[in-house]
Enzyme design. Structure first.
Site, mmCIF file in Angstrom:
data_model
loop_
_atom_site.group_PDB
_atom_site.id
_atom_site.type_symbol
_atom_site.label_atom_id
_atom_site.label_comp_id
_atom_site.label_asym_id
_atom_site.label_seq_id
_atom_site.Cartn_x
_atom_site.Cartn_y
_atom_site.Cartn_z
ATOM 1 N N ARG A 136 -55.290 -95.928 -36.866
ATOM 2 C CA ARG A 136 -56.489 -95.094 -36.923
ATOM 3 C C ARG A 136 -57.467 -95.716 -37.925
ATOM 4 O O ARG A 136 -57.053 -96.393 -38.882
ATOM 5 C CB ARG A 136 -56.152 -93.661 -37.378
ATOM 6 C CG ARG A 136 -55.404 -92.850 -36.339
ATOM 7 C CD ARG A 136 -56.300 -92.478 -35.139
ATOM 8 N NE ARG A 136 -55.588 -91.715 -34.117
ATOM 9 C CZ ARG A 136 -55.132 -92.214 -32.969
ATOM 10 N NH1 ARG A 136 -55.274 -93.491 -32.690
ATOM 11 N NH2 ARG A 136 -54.543 -91.428 -32.083
ATOM 12 N N HIS B 31 -61.166 -98.583 -28.810
ATOM 13 C CA HIS B 31 -59.963 -97.727 -28.751
ATOM 14 C C HIS B 31 -59.312 -97.847 -27.362
ATOM 15 O O HIS B 31 -59.150 -96.851 -26.658
ATOM 16 C CB HIS B 31 -60.302 -96.266 -29.062
ATOM 17 C CG HIS B 31 -59.082 -95.477 -29.483
ATOM 18 N ND1 HIS B 31 -59.124 -94.457 -30.408
ATOM 19 C CD2 HIS B 31 -57.778 -95.572 -29.106
ATOM 20 C CE1 HIS B 31 -57.913 -93.951 -30.558
ATOM 21 N NE2 HIS B 31 -57.070 -94.617 -29.776
HETATM 22 P P1 NDP Z 1 -44.266 -92.609 -33.929
HETATM 23 O O1 NDP Z 1 -44.366 -91.263 -34.534
HETATM 24 O O2 NDP Z 1 -43.308 -92.833 -32.812
HETATM 25 O O3 NDP Z 1 -43.931 -93.692 -35.057
HETATM 26 C C1 NDP Z 1 -44.528 -93.679 -36.304
HETATM 27 C C2 NDP Z 1 -43.905 -94.764 -37.161
HETATM 28 O O4 NDP Z 1 -44.603 -94.820 -38.412
HETATM 29 C C3 NDP Z 1 -42.441 -94.478 -37.489
HETATM 30 O O5 NDP Z 1 -41.699 -95.675 -37.487
HETATM 31 C C4 NDP Z 1 -42.511 -93.898 -38.899
HETATM 32 O O6 NDP Z 1 -41.352 -94.117 -39.678
HETATM 33 C C5 NDP Z 1 -43.651 -94.712 -39.466
HETATM 34 N N1 NDP Z 1 -44.258 -94.026 -40.624
HETATM 35 C C6 NDP Z 1 -44.863 -92.833 -40.680
HETATM 36 N N2 NDP Z 1 -45.246 -92.541 -41.926
HETATM 37 C C7 NDP Z 1 -44.867 -93.579 -42.696
HETATM 38 C C8 NDP Z 1 -44.943 -93.862 -44.069
HETATM 39 N N3 NDP Z 1 -45.520 -92.999 -44.920
HETATM 40 N N4 NDP Z 1 -44.428 -95.016 -44.517
HETATM 41 C C9 NDP Z 1 -43.833 -95.887 -43.661
HETATM 42 N N5 NDP Z 1 -43.727 -95.686 -42.338
HETATM 43 C C10 NDP Z 1 -44.226 -94.544 -41.865
HETATM 44 O O7 NDP Z 1 -45.752 -92.975 -33.463
HETATM 45 P P2 NDP Z 1 -46.201 -93.934 -32.265
HETATM 46 O O8 NDP Z 1 -45.504 -95.240 -32.422
HETATM 47 O O9 NDP Z 1 -46.104 -93.223 -30.973
HETATM 48 O O10 NDP Z 1 -47.757 -94.088 -32.571
HETATM 49 C C11 NDP Z 1 -48.186 -94.544 -33.855
HETATM 50 C C12 NDP Z 1 -49.690 -94.413 -33.955
HETATM 51 O O11 NDP Z 1 -50.323 -95.415 -33.154
HETATM 52 C C13 NDP Z 1 -50.281 -93.108 -33.435
HETATM 53 O O12 NDP Z 1 -50.148 -92.071 -34.372
HETATM 54 C C14 NDP Z 1 -51.710 -93.490 -33.205
HETATM 55 O O13 NDP Z 1 -52.419 -93.333 -34.419
HETATM 56 C C15 NDP Z 1 -51.629 -94.969 -32.862
HETATM 57 N N6 NDP Z 1 -51.896 -95.225 -31.448
HETATM 58 C C16 NDP Z 1 -53.024 -95.940 -31.124
HETATM 59 C C17 NDP Z 1 -53.332 -96.233 -29.817
HETATM 60 C C18 NDP Z 1 -54.515 -97.080 -29.497
HETATM 61 O O14 NDP Z 1 -54.893 -97.189 -28.315
HETATM 62 N N7 NDP Z 1 -55.134 -97.734 -30.478
HETATM 63 C C19 NDP Z 1 -52.494 -95.747 -28.704
HETATM 64 C C20 NDP Z 1 -51.312 -95.022 -29.155
HETATM 65 C C21 NDP Z 1 -51.040 -94.774 -30.467
HETATM 66 P P3 NDP Z 1 -39.942 -93.455 -39.239
HETATM 67 O O15 NDP Z 1 -39.506 -94.256 -38.026
HETATM 68 O O16 NDP Z 1 -39.076 -93.683 -40.405
HETATM 69 O O17 NDP Z 1 -40.211 -92.026 -38.904
#
Ligand code: NDP
Length: 309
Positions: A224, A272
């Site tokens: 984001r 995006h």
């Molecule tokens: P998930 O919820 O499946 O994964 C999030 C990951 O981030 C997890 O591995 C989580 O760790 C990690 N994480 C969260 N908070 C922290 C932190 N404070 N420190 C370290 N690691 C952290 O999300 P998705 O993979 O489905 O999507 C991720 C993001 O990608 C979305 O929220 C969106 O913003 C973006 N996105 C963008 C798109 C685009 O077209 N540009 C399309 C789709 C998504 P843990 O595994 O330990 O929980």
């Protein structure tokens, strides 16, 4: 009959979803906020729901994001105490893998420099760096990030990843927690951000993070816009600490025409578009969770509003 209310200012998205719901689950009643039946809705499907939406939904039992992230729905303490779910789409994941493959090859093989050279009819062969020596980091190892990291590792890149909790992924050097971030970033040639936007991750891509990368590294932001400290990114590009930034997401979307990113040397703006879930998939998953809610079955793809993802 179960009623789903669609909450978003995006009229095009709403129209597309109404059509998709009619195709995948015609038995469900799908309404917009201004319709009388909205007051009976048990499920709210949201993409940036307008402020004050919850007060008019006394029967609400489920908030469903229309996307992978939930940050657009609101802070945990402003939400009704009902489950929050999100969309997890395998095709969207594959789209992200493809986008990041392109990004990595584009910069590893210096196509950015070659395309710029062509503008000046300059014939200059860039250096070739084998994949095994090209260090790529992926922040966020969830649905998107783990697939991207494993795909790049499979293609032979030296891949590191970072998540909140410990992970084991074939071929990926995994780090976790606040203490693991600097080890993950140290000396990377290219950094991919696929974190969700939460209180803990806002502004994470800042001067300190850029300084940890190799000189002349590249940032690819697919998370984001608010993950990036913009002034720090400008400074890192101007100083040459970063050679380029591929930005797919922005604090304000569409990116305003007057925004400097459109014309900053080294910056590539994509709208995006890294990957999107289809309306059909969004409607199917919300419909499935609506049925599960009615039958008392476990909901799919629950998020934790307290964590923000
Ligand atoms: P998930 O919820 O499946 O994964 C999030 C990951 O981030 C997890 O591995 C989580 O760790 C990690 N994480 C969260 N908070 C922290 C932190 N404070 N420190 C370290 N690691 C952290 O999300 P998705 O993979 O489905 O999507 C991720 C993001 O990608 C979305 O929220 C969106 O913003 C973006 N996105 C963008 C798109 C685009 O077209 N540009 C399309 C789709 C998504 P843990 O595994 O330990 O929980």
């Amino acid at each position: 009959m179960n009623t789903i209310v669609l909450l978003s200012d995006d009229a095009e998205l709403i129209a597309e979803l109404r059509q998709a719901f009619a195709q995948v689950s015609p038995e469900l009643r799908v309404v917009e906020a201004h319709e009388a039946a909205a007051a009976t809705a048990e499920v709210a499907a949201c993409w940036f729901p307008p402020a004050g939406s919850w007060q008019s939904l006394p029967r609400l039992r489920l908030i469903h994001s229309m996307s992978a992230g939930i940050e657009h729905i609101g802070q945990a303490d402003s939400l009704p105490a009902v489950p929050v779910c999100r969309v997890v789409d395998p095709e969207q994941r594959q789209g992200m893998v493809e986008f990041m493959r392109w990004a990595v090859i584009h910069y590893q093989r210096h196509f950015d420099l070659v395309l710029a050279n062509q503008q000046q009819a300059r014939w200059q062969r860039p250096p070739q760096c084998p994949a095994r020596d090209y260090r790529v980091g992926v922040l966020g190892l969830g649905s998107m990030g783990s697939a991207v990291a494993q795909d790049l590792a499979g293609a032979g890149y030296a891949v590191r990843g970072w998540s909140r909790s410990p992970k084991t992924l074939a071929g990926v050097d995994c780090h976790h927690g606040d203490h693991g971030l600097q080890d993950c970033l140290a000396g990377l040639d290219l950094l991919i951000n696929l974190l969700p936007l939460t209180a803990a991750t806002t502004g994470l891509l800042d001067r300190r993070a850029f300084a940890a990368l190799a000189r002349g590294a590249v940032l690819v932001n697919g998370g984001r816009g608010q993950h990036v400290a913009e002034a720090d990114l400008h400074a890192a590009l101007a100083s040459g600490q970063l050679r380029a930034a591929l930005l797919d997401v922005f604090e304000q979307e569409p990116l305003p025409a007057a925004h400097p990113w459109w014309h900053t040397p080294g910056v590539t703006v994509t709208p995006h578009m890294a990957s999107a879930a289809s309306a059909r998939c969004i409607a199917s998953q919300i419909a499935e969770n609506t049925r599960r809610l009615a039958s008392g079955a476990e909901l799919l793809h629950r998020a934790d509003p307290a964590l923000g993802y």
